[in-house]
Design an enzyme around this catalytic site. Structure first.
Site, short mmCIF file in Angstrom:
data_model
loop_
_atom_site.label_atom_id
_atom_site.label_comp_id
_atom_site.label_asym_id
_atom_site.label_seq_id
_atom_site.Cartn_x
_atom_site.Cartn_y
_atom_site.Cartn_z
N CYS A 113 -32.78 -36.21 -23.14
CA CYS A 113 -33.21 -34.92 -23.68
C CYS A 113 -32.06 -34.06 -24.18
CB CYS A 113 -34.02 -34.18 -22.62
SG CYS A 113 -35.35 -35.19 -21.93
N HIS A 253 -34.23 -27.57 -24.35
CA HIS A 253 -35.03 -28.78 -24.23
C HIS A 253 -36.43 -28.37 -23.80
CE1 HIS A 253 -36.86 -32.35 -22.85
NE2 HIS A 253 -36.60 -32.17 -21.59
N ASN A 283 -43.43 -32.64 -24.05
CA ASN A 283 -42.01 -32.94 -23.89
C ASN A 283 -41.69 -34.12 -24.80
OD1 ASN A 283 -39.52 -33.95 -23.04
ND2 ASN A 283 -39.86 -33.45 -20.90
#
Length: 328
Positions: A113, A253, A283
Site C-alpha cells: 500500500c 492510503h 482498499n
C-alpha cells in the site's frame, strides 16, 4: 544543469463491475451494517476478465492522450503492485508492450500500500539524473483475485483499480512537484502477506507450486497505522517545519475510513483536508493514493502542500511532500 521534475498528467481507471456489501453478504458471514461500521466501505469495483496489466494499460493510454505524447517518448515505466499478472514477466513490462513504449525500460515495485509513493520516489531519482526525461508511474491492483472469500476480515475490505502519473523533466523550478520524502521499512512478514510459496519439503514428481491467499491481522494493522505511522508523519512534518494548518491536503492510503479518521485526529488536520475514496472504491492497496489524488485534481483542487502517506505490508510506510499548485 539542474533538472526539475513536474507532474505532466494524472489518470485513473476502475473496472465497471461494482460489488456492494449486500452482494458480499450473500456468501460471506457479514452484513452491510457491519462492513460500514468497521470500515466505512459501501462498495468496491472488481475486475472481471481483466488483469492488473489491463488496468495499468488503460491508465498509461490515458496519460499519453492527456499529454499528446507518443509512447516512444517514454523512458521508464514503473508499476507498483502486489497483485501482478505473474511473478514474471513484470506487469510493467506487459504494460510497456501493450502501449508500444519500445524505448522504455520497465519493472515492478512491491511495497504494497506504500507502492505508489515508493515508485514516485524511484522515478524522480532517474529523472533528476538528467539521463531520462519522461516516466510513467502506475499503481495497479486486482486484489479481488488474491482474496479468500471465507475470510471476512480481509475480503470485505479490498477492491480493484489503477491510477498513475506521467512525470517529465523541466528547467522551470516553479513546476517542481517533489519537496521532501521519508521512506521506511519495518521488517515483519506476518502482519500482512499474500502469495506465499512454500519451499520444497522433498524431491518428488508430485511437487507443484501453490500460493496462499491474502491475509492481514486487522488489529495489528490498525495499531501499526495509528501509532507507528502517525508518529512517522509527525516526525516528517517536524523535519520539514510543517505545521498542521499549513497542510492543504493529505492523501493517505485508503486502508479504511476508521484509520483515516484516527490519523486526522492525531495530526490535528481536519478530515475535510483528506482525500478519501475508500467508501466507494474499497482498499485498493497501492492504487488507493493515486486514485484519491486523481479524484481531487479532477475537482480542480491544486494543493501547494500535500502529503502523500502510504503504509502497508513489509511493513512499509512513507510520506512525501508534493506541490501541485502548478499542475495544468
Amino acid at each position: 544543469m539542474t533538472k526539475y521534475v513536474k507532474l505532466a498528467a494524472m489518470a485513473g481507471y476502475q473496472p465497471e463491475r461494482v460489488v456492494t456489501n449486500d452482494e458480499l453478504s450473500q456468501f460471506i458471514d457479514t452484513s452491510d451494517e457491519w462492513i460500514q461500521s468497521h470500515t466505512g466501505i459501501k462498495e468496491r469495483h472488481y475486475a472481471i476478465d481483466e488483469n492488473t496489466s489491463d488496468l495499468g494499460t488503460q491508465v498509461a493510454r490515458k496519460l499519453l492522450a492527456q499529454t499528446g505524447m507518443e509512447a516512444t517518448e517514454i523512458d521508464l515505466i514503473i508499476v507498483a503492485t502486489i497483485s501482478p499478472d505473474a511473478l514474471t514477466p513484470a506487469t510493467a513490462a506487459i504494460v510497456q508492450g501493450n502501449i508500444g513504449a519500445i524505448k522504455a525500460f520497465a519493472y515492478d515495485i512491491s511495497t504494497a500500500c506504500s507502492g505508489f509513493v515508493f515508485a514516485l520516489s524511484t522515478a524522480e531519482k532517474f529523472l533528476r539524473s538528467g539521463a531520462y526525461q519522461n516516466a510513467i508511474v502506475i499503481a495497479a491492483e486486482t486484489m479481488s483475485k488474491t482474496m479468500d472469500f471465507k475470510d471476512r476480515t480481509s475480503a470485505v475490505f479490498f477492491g480493484d483499480g489503477a491510477a498513475g502519473a506521467l512525470l517529465t523533466t523541466t528547467d522551470n523550478p516553479a513546476e517542481e512537484i517533489f519537496h521532501g520524502e521519508k521512506l521506511c521499512t519495518q521488517g515483519d512478514k506476518d502482519v500482512i502477506h499474500s502469495g506465499r510459496v512454500q519451499p520444497l519439503s522433498q524431491v518428488t514428481g508430485d511437487n507443484y507450486p501453490v500460493m496462499d491467499a491474502f491475509y492481514q491481522n486487522g488489529r495489528a494493522v490498525f495499531e501499526f497505522a495509528t501509532t507507528t505511522v502517525l508518529a512517522h508523519i509527525k516526525e516528517f512534518m517536524q523535519e520539514h517545519n510543517l505545521q498542521a494548518d499549513e497542510i492543504d491536503m493529505v492523501v493517505p492510503h485508503q486502508a479504511n475510513l476508521r484509520i483515516i479518521e484516527k490519523l486526522s485526529q492525531g495530526l490535528g488536520i481536519p478530515l475535510e483536508k483528506f482525500a478519501i475514496n475508500v467508501q466507494t472504491a474499497g482498499n485498493t492497496s497501492a492504487a488507493g493514493i493515486p486514485l484519491a489524488l486523481n479524484q481531487e485534481l479532477a475537482k480542480g483542487k491544486r494543493p501547494q502542500k500535500a502529503l502523500l502517506v502510504g503504509f502497508g505490508a513489509g511493513l512499509s510506510y512513507a510520506t512525501m511532500l508534493v506541490d501541485l499548485s502548478y499542475f495544468n
